[in-house]
Structure formats: structure tokens, C-alpha cells
Write a protein that holds these residues in place. Structure first.
Motif, short mmCIF file in Angstrom:
data_model
loop_
_atom_site.label_atom_id
_atom_site.label_comp_id
_atom_site.label_asym_id
_atom_site.label_seq_id
_atom_site.Cartn_x
_atom_site.Cartn_y
_atom_site.Cartn_z
N TYR A 105 0.81 -1.22 0.00
CA TYR A 105 0.00 0.00 0.00
C TYR A 105 0.85 1.26 0.00
O TYR A 105 0.52 2.25 -0.67
N VAL A 106 1.93 1.27 0.77
CA VAL A 106 2.72 2.49 0.95
C VAL A 106 3.42 2.90 -0.33
O VAL A 106 3.51 4.08 -0.66
N THR A 107 3.93 1.93 -1.08
CA THR A 107 4.77 2.23 -2.24
C THR A 107 4.04 2.00 -3.56
O THR A 107 4.67 1.85 -4.61
N THR A 108 2.71 2.01 -3.52
CA THR A 108 1.89 1.83 -4.72
C THR A 108 1.10 3.11 -4.99
O THR A 108 0.64 3.76 -4.04
N PRO A 109 0.93 3.53 -6.23
CA PRO A 109 0.13 4.73 -6.52
C PRO A 109 -1.27 4.62 -5.95
O PRO A 109 -1.86 3.54 -5.89
N ILE A 110 -1.83 5.76 -5.56
CA ILE A 110 -3.17 5.76 -4.99
C ILE A 110 -4.25 5.85 -6.06
O ILE A 110 -5.41 5.52 -5.81
N THR A 111 -3.89 6.29 -7.26
CA THR A 111 -4.88 6.40 -8.33
C THR A 111 -5.02 5.06 -9.05
O THR A 111 -4.05 4.31 -9.19
N LYS A 112 -6.23 4.76 -9.51
CA LYS A 112 -6.48 3.48 -10.16
C LYS A 112 -5.72 3.36 -11.47
O LYS A 112 -5.12 2.32 -11.76
N SER A 113 -5.72 4.41 -12.28
CA SER A 113 -4.98 4.37 -13.53
C SER A 113 -3.48 4.33 -13.26
O SER A 113 -2.72 3.68 -13.98
N GLY A 114 -3.06 4.99 -12.18
CA GLY A 114 -1.65 4.97 -11.81
C GLY A 114 -1.20 3.58 -11.42
O GLY A 114 -0.06 3.19 -11.70
N VAL B 8 13.18 -9.17 -10.58
CA VAL B 8 11.94 -8.71 -9.96
C VAL B 8 12.20 -7.66 -8.89
O VAL B 8 11.54 -6.61 -8.86
N SER B 9 13.16 -7.91 -8.01
CA SER B 9 13.41 -6.99 -6.90
C SER B 9 13.80 -5.60 -7.39
O SER B 9 13.25 -4.58 -6.94
N TYR B 10 14.74 -5.55 -8.33
CA TYR B 10 15.18 -4.25 -8.84
C TYR B 10 14.07 -3.55 -9.62
O TYR B 10 13.93 -2.32 -9.57
N ALA B 11 13.27 -4.33 -10.35
CA ALA B 11 12.16 -3.73 -11.10
C ALA B 11 11.16 -3.07 -10.17
O ALA B 11 10.67 -1.96 -10.44
N ILE B 12 10.86 -3.72 -9.04
CA ILE B 12 9.87 -3.16 -8.12
C ILE B 12 10.40 -1.93 -7.40
O ILE B 12 9.69 -0.91 -7.29
N ILE B 13 11.63 -1.96 -6.90
CA ILE B 13 12.12 -0.80 -6.14
C ILE B 13 12.37 0.40 -7.06
O ILE B 13 12.19 1.55 -6.64
N ILE B 14 12.77 0.16 -8.30
CA ILE B 14 12.91 1.27 -9.25
C ILE B 14 11.54 1.89 -9.52
O ILE B 14 11.38 3.12 -9.57
N SER B 15 10.53 1.04 -9.68
CA SER B 15 9.17 1.53 -9.89
C SER B 15 8.65 2.25 -8.65
O SER B 15 7.88 3.21 -8.77
N ASN B 16 9.04 1.79 -7.44
CA ASN B 16 8.68 2.50 -6.22
C ASN B 16 9.13 3.95 -6.28
O ASN B 16 8.39 4.87 -5.86
N LEU B 17 10.32 4.18 -6.79
CA LEU B 17 10.85 5.54 -6.87
C LEU B 17 10.09 6.40 -7.88
O LEU B 17 10.14 7.63 -7.80
N MET B 18 9.40 5.76 -8.80
CA MET B 18 8.65 6.49 -9.82
C MET B 18 7.21 6.79 -9.42
O MET B 18 6.49 7.48 -10.14
N VAL B 19 6.79 6.29 -8.26
CA VAL B 19 5.40 6.45 -7.83
C VAL B 19 4.95 7.91 -7.74
O VAL B 19 3.86 8.26 -8.21
N PRO B 20 5.76 8.82 -7.14
CA PRO B 20 5.31 10.23 -7.10
C PRO B 20 5.03 10.81 -8.48
O PRO B 20 4.05 11.55 -8.67
#
Length: 324
Positions: free
Chosen positions: A259-268, A293-305
Motif C-alpha cells: 500500500y505504501v509504495t503503490t500509486p493511490i490512483t487506479k490508472s496509476g 523482480v526486486s530491482y524492477a519493483i524498487i525502481i518503480s517504487n521511486l517512480m510512484v510520485p
């Protein structure tokens, strides 16, 4: 009667669902994969799980205690972080690795940035990547000591050492998809059994703790990517080997949905899932290692904002400016 006239600032939406409830449900959903990991790899896997959870809980407790903050170990988030970290470790890892990883996950990634809700990436995955960078040899030692069957003369095999299924796929070899689905193969403690992970995912979907947007977009985009660029077309063995092998199922259902590192918008969330899928495909097909997988997710975490910024809908009655 007084409850009907309570005054507070907005927002005024109330929910009986607490953070501890959500964390506990995810922990319960991970129990099939955890139990299979212990059954498959034995006492060493159980020890690593216990050490990892204990180090995360202890780090959070002592940091908050000495920093004069509210102790929040009762929300189960530290337990979940420790469990996820352990499930991402090989069963032969030394006991000090989950301890070091747990301290890094809770202290550096979570508490320094303000605690739960303020961390900028998934703590368990950040710790795994930290350990991978620091101790690559130990983190990629997948000597298998599980239920490997018997030889032709009936002698029981206690251990085998060799490449992971993803490494075999990357080398152009075929893999046993059924073994990948059931989990009798090499890998980290919690990633080997796709069946156990899917049982947990079905539980989370049924109680609506997660939905299909992130994992669905992730798995679908990754599948399309490897069909186009993998060089094997619609080869079912190749596609299922990639889906069931490595940490994709664990990452898609239990870590990309954080929840914390996932976009809050549905399209996001859909965009977020697609980005993870594409990055995983790039790392697996064109990277130096078979995983990603690990690197893909944490890089995407940084792109959430950024994802949230471009996908947030305009306020009712307003139009989005053309330069936005």
C-alpha cells in the motif's frame, strides 16, 4: 449520543479496517508459501525466518523506544517485513544475513524516513537488494537440500547444486513447469512454489485486501514483453517457466501491491504494474542475471510520485491545464 455530534477536520470517511488487520491478513496469506518453504528446505529455512522476523521487530522496538516515539510493533508491519525478507533469501544463507538485512530494512529504509507510511520503497526488497549487492555470492548460492526425490537405484538425494530454473531458461534449456508450479526446485525459501503463492493471493483477493490492477498489469505486460522479445514466441514452457520461476509470483502478489509504495490512483496502479512488468522483462532478457523482480519493483517504487502526478484526475468542475 455524543458520538453523533463529534467534530473533527476532514476527511470524514471512517473505516474499521486497521493497519494491523491488513498486515495480519497478508501474513496469513503468506503462510502456505512459508510452510512449504520450511517443508522443502528444512530447519535452516525456519531458522532464517525466525531470525529475520526477530531482527525486524527488535530494530523497530529499540529505535522507537530510544527515540521517544510511539512503539508500533503491534501493527505487525515489522513482522511482515521480516517474513518477506526471509522468503527472499536462499535457505543456505548464514544466520547473520537476515539479521543485517532486517536492521537495514527497518532502520534505514523505514524508520529514518518517518516509519510506516513514509518509506519510499518496499523495505524487504530494499534489504534484499542491499544484501545482493553486498554479498552476491552467498545470495546466489542455491544449493538445494529439499525434496529432490531419489536416484535410479533408489538412493535418496539429500542435496543438489546447480543453476536455478531461470538460469536454465536463459541458457536456452527446457525446465519442468510442474516442478516450478509445485515448488520442488531451487530458489529462495518463499518463491519456489507458485501454487502456494497463488493460494495466498486468492485469499487476499477474496477478502479484498488487494485487487487485480497491479499484479494483473504486471503479469500481463511481462508476458507480452517476453513473447515479443524472448525469441520463443508462444512457447508455453518458456512463458510458464518465466512466470513460475524466480520471484515473479511472490513479487507480483505480495510486494508490488504494498500500500505504501503503490500509486493511490487506479490508472496509476495500472501504469505502475506495466512499468514493473517491462523492467522485469528487460532485466531478465537483456540483463546480466536471470532474475530482476526486486530491482524492477524498487525502481518503480521511486517512480510512484511521478506516476501519481500524471494520473491524478482533475478536481470536479475544473479542467487540467494544457501544460500539465
Amino acid at each position: 449520543m455524543s458520538e453523533l455530534y463529534s467534530v473533527s477536520s476532514s476527511p470524514h470517511i471512517r473505516s474499521k479496517v486497521k493497519t494491523s488487520n491488513i498486515m495480519l491478513m497478508v501474513i496469513i496469506a503468506l503462510l502456505p508459501a512459508t510452510a512449504f518453504g520450511v517443508y522443502n528446505f528444512g530447519f535452516s529455512a525456519l531458522m532464517l525466518i525466525c531470525v529475520s522476523i526477530a531482527s525486524c521487530v527488535a530494530t523497530e522496538f529499540f529505535y522507537q523506544h530510544f527515540m521517544k516515539k510511539t512503539v508500533t510493533v503491534g501493527d505487525y508491519s515489522a513482522i511482515l517485513t521480516g517474513l518477506l525478507l526471509a522468503l527472499n533469501l536462499p535457505s543456505g544463507a548464514p544466520w547473520w544475513m537476515p539479521m543485517l538485512g532486517g536492521i537495514f530494512a527497518i532502520l534505514v529504509v523505514k524508520q529514518v524516513f518517518g516509519g510506516l507510511g513514509q518509506n519510499f520503497m518496499n523495505p524487504a526488497l530494499a534489504a534484499r537488494c542491499f544484501l545482493m549487492i553486498s554479498f552476491a555470492g552467498r545470495m546466489t548460492d542455491f544449493t538445494y537440500t529439499g525434496k529432490v526425490g531419489a536416484t535410479a537405484d533408489g538412493a535418496l538425494l539429500d542435496s543438489i547444486s546447480g543453476a536455478t530454473p531461470l538460469a536454465l531458461i536463459k541458457a536456452g534449456e527446457q525446465v519442468d513447469v510442474m516442478k516450478l508450479f509445485l515448488g520442488t526446485t531451487t530458489g529462495t525459501i518463499g518463491e519456489t512454489s507458485a501454487l502456494a503463492l497463488l493460494i495466498g493471493a486468492a485469499f487476499l483477493l477474496a477478502i479484498k485486501v488487494i485487487d487485480l490492477r497491479v499484479p494483473g498489469a504486471y503479469i500481463l505486460s511481462f508476458t507480452v514483453f517476453i513473447i515479443i522479445f524472448g525469441g520463443h514466441g508462444l512457447d508455453a514452457n518458456y512463458i510458464l517457466g518465466h512466470l513460475f520461476g524466480g520471484g515473479l509470483m511472490l513479487g507480483a502478489w505480495f510486494m508490488a501491491t504494498d500500500y505504501v509504495t503503490t500509486p493511490i490512483t487506479k490508472s496509476g496502479q495500472i501504469v505502475y504494474g506495466i512499468i514493473i512488468g517491462l523492467l522485469t522483462g528487460i532485466f531478465r532478457l537483456f540483463g546480466g542475471t536471470a532474475e530482476g523482480v526486486s530491482y524492477a519493483i524498487i525502481i518503480s517504487n521511486l517512480m510512484v510520485p511521478l506516476i501519481e502526478r500524471v494520473t491524478v484526475p482533475p478536481a470536479f468542475g475544473q479542467r487540467r491545464a494544457k501544460n500539465e
